[in-house]
Design a protein around this motif. Structure first.
Motif, short mmCIF file in Angstrom:
data_model
loop_
_atom_site.label_atom_id
_atom_site.label_comp_id
_atom_site.label_asym_id
_atom_site.label_seq_id
_atom_site.Cartn_x
_atom_site.Cartn_y
_atom_site.Cartn_z
N MET B 8 0.82 -1.20 0.00
CA MET B 8 0.00 0.00 0.00
C MET B 8 0.86 1.26 0.00
O MET B 8 0.41 2.32 -0.38
CB MET B 8 -0.91 0.03 1.23
CG MET B 8 -1.92 -1.08 1.28
SD MET B 8 -3.04 -1.03 -0.10
CE MET B 8 -3.95 0.45 0.31
N MET B 16 -3.24 2.77 -5.20
CA MET B 16 -4.47 3.29 -5.75
C MET B 16 -4.33 3.96 -7.10
O MET B 16 -5.23 3.95 -7.89
CB MET B 16 -5.06 4.29 -4.76
CG MET B 16 -5.65 3.59 -3.57
SD MET B 16 -5.09 4.31 -2.06
CE MET B 16 -3.50 3.56 -1.88
N VAL B 219 -11.76 17.16 10.21
CA VAL B 219 -12.71 17.57 9.19
C VAL B 219 -13.74 18.49 9.83
O VAL B 219 -14.46 18.10 10.75
CB VAL B 219 -13.40 16.35 8.55
CG1 VAL B 219 -14.44 16.79 7.53
CG2 VAL B 219 -12.35 15.45 7.88
N PRO B 268 -6.00 10.14 -5.31
CA PRO B 268 -6.01 8.72 -5.65
C PRO B 268 -7.35 8.34 -6.30
O PRO B 268 -8.33 9.05 -6.15
CB PRO B 268 -5.87 8.02 -4.28
CG PRO B 268 -5.40 9.07 -3.33
CD PRO B 268 -5.88 10.37 -3.86
N THR B 270 -9.49 6.31 -5.52
CA THR B 270 -10.59 5.89 -4.66
C THR B 270 -10.95 6.88 -3.56
O THR B 270 -11.87 6.62 -2.81
CB THR B 270 -10.23 4.55 -3.97
OG1 THR B 270 -9.00 4.72 -3.29
CG2 THR B 270 -10.10 3.42 -4.98
N SER B 271 -10.24 7.98 -3.45
CA SER B 271 -10.51 8.88 -2.32
C SER B 271 -10.15 10.31 -2.67
O SER B 271 -9.18 10.57 -3.38
CB SER B 271 -9.69 8.44 -1.10
OG SER B 271 -9.91 9.33 -0.02
N ASN B 273 -9.83 12.34 -0.04
CA ASN B 273 -9.35 12.80 1.27
C ASN B 273 -7.90 13.28 1.22
O ASN B 273 -7.49 14.06 2.07
CB ASN B 273 -9.48 11.69 2.32
CG ASN B 273 -10.90 11.56 2.83
OD1 ASN B 273 -11.72 12.45 2.61
ND2 ASN B 273 -11.19 10.48 3.50
N ILE B 274 -7.12 12.76 0.28
CA ILE B 274 -5.81 13.37 0.09
C ILE B 274 -5.74 13.94 -1.33
O ILE B 274 -6.38 13.44 -2.25
CB ILE B 274 -4.61 12.44 0.39
CG1 ILE B 274 -4.59 11.23 -0.52
CG2 ILE B 274 -4.59 11.99 1.83
CD1 ILE B 274 -3.28 10.47 -0.38
N LEU B 339 1.92 10.43 -2.35
CA LEU B 339 1.10 9.23 -2.13
C LEU B 339 1.82 8.19 -1.29
O LEU B 339 1.32 7.74 -0.27
CB LEU B 339 0.72 8.61 -3.48
CG LEU B 339 -0.02 7.28 -3.41
CD1 LEU B 339 -1.37 7.44 -2.74
CD2 LEU B 339 -0.19 6.67 -4.79
N ARG B 652 -22.56 2.93 1.64
CA ARG B 652 -21.96 3.78 0.60
C ARG B 652 -22.61 3.43 -0.73
O ARG B 652 -22.65 2.26 -1.11
CB ARG B 652 -20.46 3.53 0.55
CG ARG B 652 -19.72 4.16 1.70
CD ARG B 652 -18.31 3.65 1.84
NE ARG B 652 -17.55 4.47 2.76
CZ ARG B 652 -17.68 4.43 4.08
NH1 ARG B 652 -18.53 3.57 4.63
NH2 ARG B 652 -16.97 5.24 4.85
#
Lengths: 413, 708
Positions: B8, B16, B219, B268, B270-271, B273-274, B339, B652
């Motif tokens: 990962m 990702m 957040v 990425p 899939t997200s 958030n970053i 990443l 989701r």
């Protein structure tokens, strides 16, 4: 973290007797347990599941549970459950409202996934990332259990013995975060720094000791240990993926376990025996008079995981290493057995009736009304077992319709 | 995927964003072939009328609109394309329930797999191609492919024509698209063709809900933000020249293609958030090909040879943390990129492809065809910064060959067409790597061999003047990719026991056509069934190292219907809808335990989608034409994870999509000069193909096209 596990609440006892029946119900008002449940589907989808009973019927995510994204660590602090995602780069916290409903508290984001967790006084979460082979500073986060919000982050280093030549140095991988008497103890595995995942420096146990809270060393922008203690009687403390390599017993002693074979992710295997070391209350050195040689006591077995269950006892998983086991195989093959170890008496009591099983990671465990719940997944099926701490006996509970349960939490008192 | 997976943290196929480098099985080469061998000597028979379930998309009606091949395909029954962003972004094409590597792509019959992301279908402006053939589930031998779920073949114009078609479009998000295809065949039997494109876009569309955080990452809420690191640019140029209509060759030609792209990544796959401010990837593709075709009296032969080198490089070289406002702080950990580890990882593929095929016409009702395609891929990886990442350092290679034989019959005055075929798949893979075998690093060689025999049949029968029945079946295979069977020499262990993915594909269709004095009506209904097993999936079984295994079985049952009406060249109307039930048939997971989702719908796959297109065309006189079209695209809501699991309020989901586009075109001088205006997503709906990964909102484009 032992504080968070001691639950002797009458309220819990009352709620346990008040419910029962349909275990798959998601009626939060009468639920008593929160589970990190893993589906056995392609995505291995995870659910934070509320259950009334763990001892009958089946546990399933059908129609119930807070869906989580990707792969997550679960860590309870007080009555708050922190869920840290690997693919979402987020830690989301949950708690139970006064009306009994399970709700989301808050979320904080990070850019390097957490691997190891700890807590301070049921109030504060500690979480750190780690690197496989890079000589970078790690980052320690703190978060408030009451709000679920991150309250601080600070860079720190443990043992950065870069020689400038890859493969000659090593990189630390923390296996527990324990705060005692304003000191933070971090045991760690040392991996090589050329990305071969080798544990070449495996002839000693190491614990880094920091002042807590962490502060930057003067003139730098990172915290450094006040001391690193080592002991040659066994190998590196902890296993990869566990967050309880070092635990506190009720009287304030610290105990750390060491594994050391290929199957438990140590490559090459250590020549030192698998065993348990102690850092006595008030001391900041390994107790020279204490070593529990597990291999000797069990005729060659090794500890894969343990966690405190009150008094001087730990619940532990052991396995028998042999030459045919592939590297890291204990993480995915059913070779683990459960025992209760009395650390002071140096006795090991097998828990009868639980089959050999597999377990990759285990959330820190909570004692609920004198009982501990474990998820036992074999090659054929998955069941919950209830272990009576006092008698070291187990009762087979509900069938798990999934891959297993990462942890059992009491967020209701 | 295990959270404590080492993979990962570093760019390997499991991270990702790196799939950008690995999944672009789509590409391009410019070599001409007779379109479909089984019909080579039956030119009056369109391929649609053979038993195969083929949809032929005529691109002529889209030439003036700002569309690429993907956008046209996405309006086709049975096809759904999911993308993660704007121009040039990664996409996943699903055809009758199978997707990704299970679908193979061709240009004029040449396989485009491993040709690189600069040559994927979303780069091709629609006016470079004449038609798109979609082979649903059953693929004729002439394409010589291991296509589990079907194939898409792009058809370019014939070589004996003279034309110029060039266009430029400009629109929202600073998007420019330039396309040119020109050909002359008046050169004493020689022809020369040039074609190319240039696409650029900032893709700086607004994300309507991204997290707002404080310095610690808490957040605090959500806000909207403009994408700031999503620029895309791709270029392609092909030159092709040769001889046509000689006594010894209908075609002999040489073709050179160069293509490249640069793709910035905002987050990425899939997200959100970053956020990335510098992460990007680059691809270059260089291809050379030659081909030959000749039709004798009863025998026709065709052949091609292609060689190419494709590189894909992934850059994560800045040690920075960005936020959605575009500001950054330097990371305190200099080895860390945005990443994972700071990295500049380059994959180089050398491909060689050749094919020889022929038809023999015994008589008007019997044709025997044969086709052999061979493919060699050598892959090598190189990491410039994170030197300890040695994935693919040692080259690995695969060879695959597919031999097909087909017998075709035309009976009862061609009312009945029967095809029966056999395909032999042979596969060899080899890697030499330093492998860690239980603690000891050993230089070892892994070999794997696969041999499979597939077969199929297609049958069509003209029931009466207006109705035709078609049915087809194929037992088909998808051979493993190099890294699936050989590993990467580092994080993915080799699995020489890996089998090919396999499927029984069955289609049954009815085409009804009614032509009246001033209008024509066409309806096509297809029922499809796929019984697919041994899907190759990554299994993270050893924490650090994983392995690919055959772990998943799937059953697809679906129906698609398309209806079209044309009235007096004045009004046209098309509608299609697809419903597919994709069911997990794996009783157990890779760990041997019962699969929780056995017999339930595969999540994160659309199962109901529909398209509408209708328009008006006015000929003010012979010289001028104005047309306007309305298009709608609908996808039913679906879940990211198993539908039955979890509390309904906390699941989701990918919400329902309904978007509308408008095209207005004005043509002068018999389509010589054209202006097209396109408005996509006119109501600015917030739409997603992937969980929480928002697609562009409303966009306008103006296109100028010159064609003779």
């Amino acid at each position: 973290m032992s504080q968070s596990k001691i639950y002797t609440s009458l309220i819990l006892a009352a709620s346990l007797t008040a419910c029962g029946g349909d275990s798959s119900s998601n009626n939060n008002e009468t639920a008593s347990f929160t589970l990190s449940f893993v589906n056995n589907d392609e995505a291995a989808t995870e659910y934070a599941l509320s259950e009334k009973s763990l001892m009958e019927g089946t546990i399933t995510s059908q129609g119930a549970g807070f869906e989580q994204a990707g792969w997550n660590f679960y860590y309870p602090v007080g009555n708050t459950l922190f869920v840290s995602g690997y693919t979402e780069f987020a830690t989301t916290s949950y708690k139970v409202n006064a009306d009994g409903s399970f709700t989301e508290l808050n979320t904080f984001l990070f850019d390097s996934s957490f691997n190891t967790f700890g807590n301070v006084d049921d109030k504060t979460l500690l979480a750190t990332n780690s690197y496989w082979y890079q000589h970078d500073d790690m980052t320690m986060y703190t978060a408030d259990a009451a709000t679920g919000r991150a309250t601080g982050k600070i860079n720190y280093t443990i043992y950065n013995d870069s020689t400038g030549t890859a493969g000659e140095g090593t990189v630390p991988w923390p296996t527990a975060l324990v705060v005692r008497d304003n000191l933070l103890y971090i045991p760690y595995i040392k991996f090589d720094d050329n990305n071969e995942n080798k544990t070449t420096d495996n002839e000693a146990a190491y614990v880094a000791i920091f002042d807590y809270p962490l502060v930057n060393k003067e003139g730098t922008d990172r915290a450094e240990p006040i001391d690193i203690i080592s002991d040659l009687r066994t190998t590196n403390i902890g296993t990869h993926g566990s967050t309880t390599g070092l635990i506190t017993t009720d009287n304030g002693d610290l105990y750390g376990f060491s594994a050391g074979s290929l199957a438990s992710g140590h490559n090459p295997a250590s020549d030192k025996p698998s065993g348990i070391l102690r850092i006595a209350k008030g001391a900041t050195e390994f107790d020279a008079d204490y070593f529990f040689n597990i291999e000797e006591a069990t005729n060659g077995q090794e500890i894969f995981w343990f966690d405190s269950i009150g008094g001087n006892k730990v619940l532990a998983r052991l396995f028998t290493p042999n030459d045919t086991q592939a590297a890291w195989s204990a993480f995915s093959t059913p070779i683990l057995k459960l025992v209760i170890i009395d650390l002071v008496e140096k006795t090991i009591t097998d828990i009868e009736g639980i089959p050999l099983h597999t377990k990759q990671t285990t959330s820190s465990i909570e004692i609920m009304d004198g009982k501990v719940y474990v998820s036992v997944t074999t090659a054929e099926d998955s069941y919950i077992y209830q272990i009576d701490v006092a008698t070291s006996t187990a009762i087979k509970g509900a069938k798990v319709e999934g891959k297993g349960i990462k942890g059992f939490y009491n967020l209701y008192n | 995927m295990s959270g404590i997976l080492k993979t990962m943290a570093i760019p390997t196929p499991q991270t990702m964003i790196i799939p950008v480098l690995f999944t672009s099985a789509i590409a391009y080469a410019e070599v001409e072939l007779d379109s479909i061998s089984i019909n080579a000597s039956k030119e009056e028979t369109s391929i649609e009328e053979s038993g195969f379930n083929i949809e032929v998309i005529d691109t002529s009606e889209y030439l003036n609109s700002n569309k690429d091949i993907n956008q046209v395909l996405n309006q086709t029954a049975g096809i759904n394309i999911r993308s993660i962003g704007g121009l040039g972004s990664d996409f996943d094409l699903s055809l009758n329930g199978l997707s990704d590597k299970q679908i193979r792509y061709f240009i004029d019959g040449i396989p485009m797999e491993d040709f690189g992301s600069a040559l994927s279908l979303n780069n091709f402006p629609i006016n470079l191609v004449e038609g798109i053939e979609v082979y649903k589930g059953v693929v004729p031998i002439s394409l010589g492919a291991d296509a589990l779920g079907g194939a898409i073949n792009i058809v370019t114009p014939n070589l004996d024509e003279d034309f110029i078609d060039t266009s430029y479009s400009y629109g929202s998000f600073n998007t420019h698209r330039l396309a040119l295809v020109a050909q002359t065949s008046n050169l004493d039997g020689y022809f020369l063709r040039t074609s190319g494109y240039l696409n650029t876009s900032d893709n700086n569309y607004t994300m309507k809900s991204v997290p707002v955080t404080d310095d610690l990452g808490n957040v605090l809420g959500t806000t909207s933000a403009e994408r700031f690191n999503d620029e895309y640019q791709s270029r392609m140029l092909t030159l092709k020249a040769g001889r046509i209509d000689a006594s010894w060759a209908d075609e002999i030609s040489l073709s050179l293609t160069y293509a490249d792209n640069e793709n910035n990544h905002q987050h990425p796959d899939t997200s959100t958030n970053i956020v990335f401010g510098k992460v990007h990837s680059k691809n270059t593709s260089k291809l050379i090909s030659a081909n030959y075709a000749k039709r004798f009296e009863k025998l026709s032969v065709k052949s091609y040879f292609l060689a190419g080198q494709i590189t894909e490089t992934f850059y994560d070289t800045y040690s920075r943390s960005y936020d959605w406002q575009g500001s950054f702080v330097d990371k305190s950990s200099p080895s860390q990129g945005e990443l994972g580890n700071r990295s500049q990882f380059k994959l180089t593929d050398d491909v060689i492809r050749l094919s020889i095929g022929g038809d023999y016409r015994f008589n008007n009702s019997s044709i025997l065809s044969m086709n052999l395609t061979a493919n060699n891929l050598d892959r090598k990886g190189n990491e410039k910064i994170d030197v300890e990442n040695t994935s693919f350092t040692h080259p690995n290679s695969i060879q695959k060959s597919i031999l097909g034989i087909n017998q075709s019959f035309f009976l009862f005055d061609d009312a009945l067409n029967i095809n029966a075929f056999v395909k032999q798949y042979d596969y060899h893979a080899r890697i030499i790597s330093d492998q860690d075998i239980d603690g000891i690093i050993q230089n070892s060689e892994t070999k794997a061999d696969i041999s499979n025999t597939g077969y199929g049949t297609g049958l069509s029968y003209q029931l009466n003047n207006s109705n035709k029945l078609k049915t087809s079946y194929e037992k088909t295979y998808r051979l493993p990719e190099a890294d699936e069977i050989l590993g990467d020499g580092m994080y993915i262990r080799p699995n020489p026991d890996l089998k090919a993915e396999t499927s029984h594909n069955l289609n049954l269709g009815l085409i009804s056509q009614l032509t009246l004095a001033d209008s024509s009506i066409r309806n096509e209904v297809n029922v499809f069934y796929r019984n697919a097993s041994d899907f190759i999936r990554y299994v993270p079984d050893q924490v650090i190292k994983g392995i690919y295994k055959n772990t998943k079985d799937v059953e697809v049952t679906g129906i698609e219907n398309s209806f079209s009406l044309i009235y007096q060249q004045f009004f046209d109307f098309q509608i299609n809808a697809t419903y597919q039930d994709i069911i997990n048939k794996s009783k157990t997971g890779y760990n041997g335990l019962p699969d929780t989702s056995y017999n339930s719908r595969i999540p994160n796959e659309p199962y109901l989608f529909a398209n509408l297109r209708m328009g008006l065309t006015y000929f003010t006189d012979d010289y001028h034409k104005i047309s306007t079209h309305w298009s709608s695209h609908y996808v039913e809501q679906y879940f990211l994870y198993s539908e039955g699991s979890g509390d309904k309020d906390h699941k989701r989901e990918i919400p329902e999509q309904l978007t509308h586009d408008i095209d207005i075109e004005y043509s002068i001088d018999h389509n010589k000069y054209n202006i097209g205006f396109t408005a996509n997503n006119i109501f600015d709906e917030t739409v997603f193909d992937n969980y929480n990964i928002q697609k562009p909102g409303r966009a306008y484009y103006l296109k100028f096209r010159y064609s003779i």
